[in-house]
Design an enzyme around this catalytic site. Sequence first.
Site, PDB file in Angstrom:
ATOM      1  N   ARG A   5      -7.323 -16.798   7.873  1.00 12.19           N
ATOM      2  CA  ARG A   5      -5.891 -16.806   7.507  1.00 12.19           C
ATOM      3  C   ARG A   5      -5.643 -17.336   6.100  1.00 12.19           C
ATOM      4  O   ARG A   5      -4.559 -17.822   5.776  1.00 12.19           O
ATOM      5  CB  ARG A   5      -5.066 -17.596   8.515  1.00 12.19           C
ATOM      6  CG  ARG A   5      -5.110 -17.005   9.897  1.00 12.19           C
ATOM      7  CD  ARG A   5      -3.928 -17.434  10.739  1.00 12.19           C
ATOM      8  NE  ARG A   5      -3.987 -16.785  12.029  1.00 12.19           N
ATOM      9  CZ  ARG A   5      -4.626 -17.276  13.073  1.00 12.19           C
ATOM     10  NH1 ARG A   5      -5.233 -18.437  12.990  1.00 12.19           N
ATOM     11  NH2 ARG A   5      -4.646 -16.612  14.204  1.00 12.19           N
ATOM     12  N   LYS A  63      -1.901 -10.094  -6.995  1.00 13.20           N
ATOM     13  CA  LYS A  63      -1.932  -8.887  -6.155  1.00 13.20           C
ATOM     14  C   LYS A  63      -3.372  -8.646  -5.710  1.00 13.20           C
ATOM     15  O   LYS A  63      -4.278  -8.606  -6.544  1.00 13.20           O
ATOM     16  CB  LYS A  63      -1.435  -7.669  -6.923  1.00 13.20           C
ATOM     17  CG  LYS A  63       0.057  -7.513  -6.924  1.00 13.20           C
ATOM     18  CD  LYS A  63       0.432  -6.132  -7.447  1.00 13.20           C
ATOM     19  CE  LYS A  63       1.935  -5.984  -7.544  1.00 13.20           C
ATOM     20  NZ  LYS A  63       2.314  -4.710  -8.204  1.00 13.20           N
ATOM     21  N   GLU A  93      -4.132   0.059 -19.925  1.00 16.02           N
ATOM     22  CA  GLU A  93      -3.190  -0.979 -19.467  1.00 16.02           C
ATOM     23  C   GLU A  93      -2.610  -1.759 -20.652  1.00 16.02           C
ATOM     24  O   GLU A  93      -1.457  -2.173 -20.624  1.00 16.02           O
ATOM     25  CB  GLU A  93      -3.867  -1.945 -18.482  1.00 16.02           C
ATOM     26  CG  GLU A  93      -4.209  -1.337 -17.114  1.00 16.02           C
ATOM     27  CD  GLU A  93      -3.015  -1.249 -16.159  1.00 16.02           C
ATOM     28  OE1 GLU A  93      -1.896  -1.659 -16.507  1.00 16.02           O
ATOM     29  OE2 GLU A  93      -3.223  -0.737 -15.030  1.00 16.02           O
ATOM     30  N   LYS A  97       2.350 -11.014 -18.707  1.00 14.36           N
ATOM     31  CA  LYS A  97       2.228 -10.994 -17.241  1.00 14.36           C
ATOM     32  C   LYS A  97       2.722 -12.327 -16.664  1.00 14.36           C
ATOM     33  O   LYS A  97       3.404 -12.359 -15.637  1.00 14.36           O
ATOM     34  CB  LYS A  97       0.784 -10.725 -16.834  1.00 14.36           C
ATOM     35  CG  LYS A  97       0.636 -10.595 -15.339  1.00 14.36           C
ATOM     36  CD  LYS A  97      -0.063  -9.364 -14.947  1.00 14.36           C
ATOM     37  CE  LYS A  97       0.059  -9.121 -13.462  1.00 14.36           C
ATOM     38  NZ  LYS A  97      -0.924  -8.212 -12.955  1.00 14.36           N
ATOM     39  N   GLU A 157       7.590  -9.092  -6.615  1.00 10.96           N
ATOM     40  CA  GLU A 157       7.981  -7.737  -7.029  1.00 10.96           C
ATOM     41  C   GLU A 157       9.262  -7.219  -6.368  1.00 10.96           C
ATOM     42  O   GLU A 157       9.297  -6.159  -5.759  1.00 10.96           O
ATOM     43  CB  GLU A 157       6.825  -6.750  -6.776  1.00 10.96           C
ATOM     44  CG  GLU A 157       6.985  -5.475  -7.593  1.00 10.96           C
ATOM     45  CD  GLU A 157       5.759  -4.574  -7.549  1.00 10.96           C
ATOM     46  OE1 GLU A 157       4.733  -4.969  -8.116  1.00 10.96           O
ATOM     47  OE2 GLU A 157       5.845  -3.501  -6.952  1.00 10.96           O
ATOM     48  N   ARG A 214       9.105  -7.379 -11.910  1.00 16.56           N
ATOM     49  CA  ARG A 214       7.650  -7.101 -11.853  1.00 16.56           C
ATOM     50  C   ARG A 214       7.359  -5.607 -11.728  1.00 16.56           C
ATOM     51  O   ARG A 214       6.281  -5.148 -12.069  1.00 16.56           O
ATOM     52  CB  ARG A 214       7.006  -7.889 -10.704  1.00 16.56           C
ATOM     53  CG  ARG A 214       5.504  -7.771 -10.708  1.00 16.56           C
ATOM     54  CD  ARG A 214       4.810  -8.757  -9.806  1.00 16.56           C
ATOM     55  NE  ARG A 214       3.371  -8.592  -9.894  1.00 16.56           N
ATOM     56  CZ  ARG A 214       2.481  -9.447  -9.437  1.00 16.56           C
ATOM     57  NH1 ARG A 214       2.872 -10.564  -8.860  1.00 16.56           N
ATOM     58  NH2 ARG A 214       1.180  -9.211  -9.549  1.00 16.56           N
ATOM     59  N   ASN A 229       4.565  -1.457 -13.303  1.00 17.42           N
ATOM     60  CA  ASN A 229       4.120  -0.200 -12.677  1.00 17.42           C
ATOM     61  C   ASN A 229       4.402   1.019 -13.549  1.00 17.42           C
ATOM     62  O   ASN A 229       4.289   2.159 -13.071  1.00 17.42           O
ATOM     63  CB  ASN A 229       4.816  -0.018 -11.315  1.00 17.42           C
ATOM     64  CG  ASN A 229       4.463  -1.132 -10.352  1.00 17.42           C
ATOM     65  OD1 ASN A 229       3.351  -1.641 -10.391  1.00 17.42           O
ATOM     66  ND2 ASN A 229       5.409  -1.524  -9.516  1.00 17.42           N
ATOM     67  N   HIS A 231       2.418   4.201 -13.194  1.00 19.02           N
ATOM     68  CA  HIS A 231       1.533   4.061 -12.035  1.00 19.02           C
ATOM     69  C   HIS A 231       1.845   5.032 -10.899  1.00 19.02           C
ATOM     70  O   HIS A 231       0.950   5.373 -10.125  1.00 19.02           O
ATOM     71  CB  HIS A 231       1.557   2.628 -11.506  1.00 19.02           C
ATOM     72  CG  HIS A 231       0.710   1.685 -12.336  1.00 19.02           C
ATOM     73  ND1 HIS A 231       0.916   1.503 -13.685  1.00 19.02           N
ATOM     74  CD2 HIS A 231      -0.349   0.904 -12.013  1.00 19.02           C
ATOM     75  CE1 HIS A 231       0.019   0.629 -14.146  1.00 19.02           C
ATOM     76  NE2 HIS A 231      -0.755   0.256 -13.152  1.00 19.02           N
ATOM     77  N   HIS A 278      -1.339   6.802  -9.960  1.00 15.32           N
ATOM     78  CA  HIS A 278      -1.973   6.656  -8.637  1.00 15.32           C
ATOM     79  C   HIS A 278      -2.108   8.018  -7.952  1.00 15.32           C
ATOM     80  O   HIS A 278      -3.098   8.277  -7.257  1.00 15.32           O
ATOM     81  CB  HIS A 278      -1.157   5.723  -7.740  1.00 15.32           C
ATOM     82  CG  HIS A 278      -1.305   4.272  -8.091  1.00 15.32           C
ATOM     83  ND1 HIS A 278      -0.496   3.291  -7.576  1.00 15.32           N
ATOM     84  CD2 HIS A 278      -2.185   3.628  -8.897  1.00 15.32           C
ATOM     85  CE1 HIS A 278      -0.869   2.115  -8.054  1.00 15.32           C
ATOM     86  NE2 HIS A 278      -1.882   2.295  -8.856  1.00 15.32           N
ATOM     87  N   HIS A 294      -8.687   4.262 -13.556  1.00 14.90           N
ATOM     88  CA  HIS A 294      -7.303   3.831 -13.349  1.00 14.90           C
ATOM     89  C   HIS A 294      -6.512   3.809 -14.666  1.00 14.90           C
ATOM     90  O   HIS A 294      -5.398   4.323 -14.748  1.00 14.90           O
ATOM     91  CB  HIS A 294      -7.295   2.446 -12.692  1.00 14.90           C
ATOM     92  CG  HIS A 294      -5.927   1.874 -12.532  1.00 14.90           C
ATOM     93  ND1 HIS A 294      -5.000   2.407 -11.670  1.00 14.90           N
ATOM     94  CD2 HIS A 294      -5.306   0.836 -13.164  1.00 14.90           C
ATOM     95  CE1 HIS A 294      -3.875   1.716 -11.756  1.00 14.90           C
ATOM     96  NE2 HIS A 294      -4.032   0.764 -12.648  1.00 14.90           N
TER      97      HIS A 294
HETATM   98  N1  GLY Z   1      -0.767  -4.672 -11.785  1.00 16.09           N
HETATM   99  C1  GLY Z   1       0.624  -4.818 -11.667  1.00 16.09           C
HETATM  100  C2  GLY Z   1       1.051  -6.112 -11.104  1.00 16.09           C
HETATM  101  O1  GLY Z   1       0.250  -7.030 -10.986  1.00 16.09           O
HETATM  102  O2  GLY Z   1       2.194  -6.272 -10.742  1.00 16.09           O
END
Ligand code: GLY
Length: 343
Positions: A116, A138, A180, A219, A229, A233, A237, A240, A244, A257
Amino acid sequence: MIKTIHVNTSKPYDVHIGRGLIDRVTDFIPKKYGKYFIITDDNVSSFYLGKIKAAIMSCPESIIFPHGEASKTLSTVSSFYEKLSEAKIGRNDCIIALGGGVTGDMAGFAAATYLRGIDFIQIPTSLLAQVDSSVGGKTGVDLPTGKNLVGAFHQPKAVIVDIDTLDTLPSDYFKDGLGEVLKYGMIRSPEILTLLHEHDTDSIKTVIEEIVYLCIDIKRQIVENDEFEKGERKLLNFGHTFGHAIEKLENFEGISHGLAVVAGMKKISELLSSDRSVIDTINEISERYGLDRAVNFSNAQLLEAAMTDKKRSGDSIDLVICEKPGESTVVNISLDRLRNLCE
Ligand code: GLY
């Protein structure tokens, strides 16, 4: 010189950035843990695993998995759980993620869920992981239906960014990270765009430490404001949703990516940006650094593949629009409108 960025999320931590950090890794690893367990892949292990194992006195156990996005599955994480359990890793112990984005995401997800939740530390060795995925908490794995569809928010206890690891990074992996970096420039940072404009594939390495620092600091600001998010945040994306979709259509084994994100930024900007300088900037920088990769999918195929995206809810989807280079916003648009734009 080593720089430290303090990330003030619900569980705060430091990101250390500099050269030669792996050689003195114990200066940056919190000492409070009983045992350490290192998760890495078969590319990175030959460079750094021995060094880190030798530095940590408690002889850490480790697991090495086959590199690449195709490994980023629940079944790989399941093999981590077995090894963690066999090694009797407990709640007072710590996982170390040593490698690129795939390693960090999976090791972080194992740390978020094993017993957990136990602590983990990120030692990102790719440009992409250093500028983006190792910071912000993330974690997760892919499903056949889409990228990162299973995961958890779980902040690391420390991030150790050794810029020297970029010297041994193959050029394709470096380009992956530059995709990125371009994203950070487009969404928030004219300063990063200027650095990208002023340099080229050869000279960019002379300012890469500054670029990594700038990206991590953006960031930091964004995740401190919106850790889970709900709003800001989402800007991270940019590119993305279609990126994706391209990765999925190539079975997570074709395009990298970062290059998929570049193609995604182009696609969304062609569809939704009213300022021509947005697409011109993406085109110019992607050409300069070789970030273009042919994408042979129709808009209809991309749209279909994007339907499992996490940003979709009901009949609409959150998309990031770059308003002008260095400025961006999140818009919620109906799927009908997106379908019309894609026709
Ligand atoms: N890679 C995007 C984020 O961490 O929100």
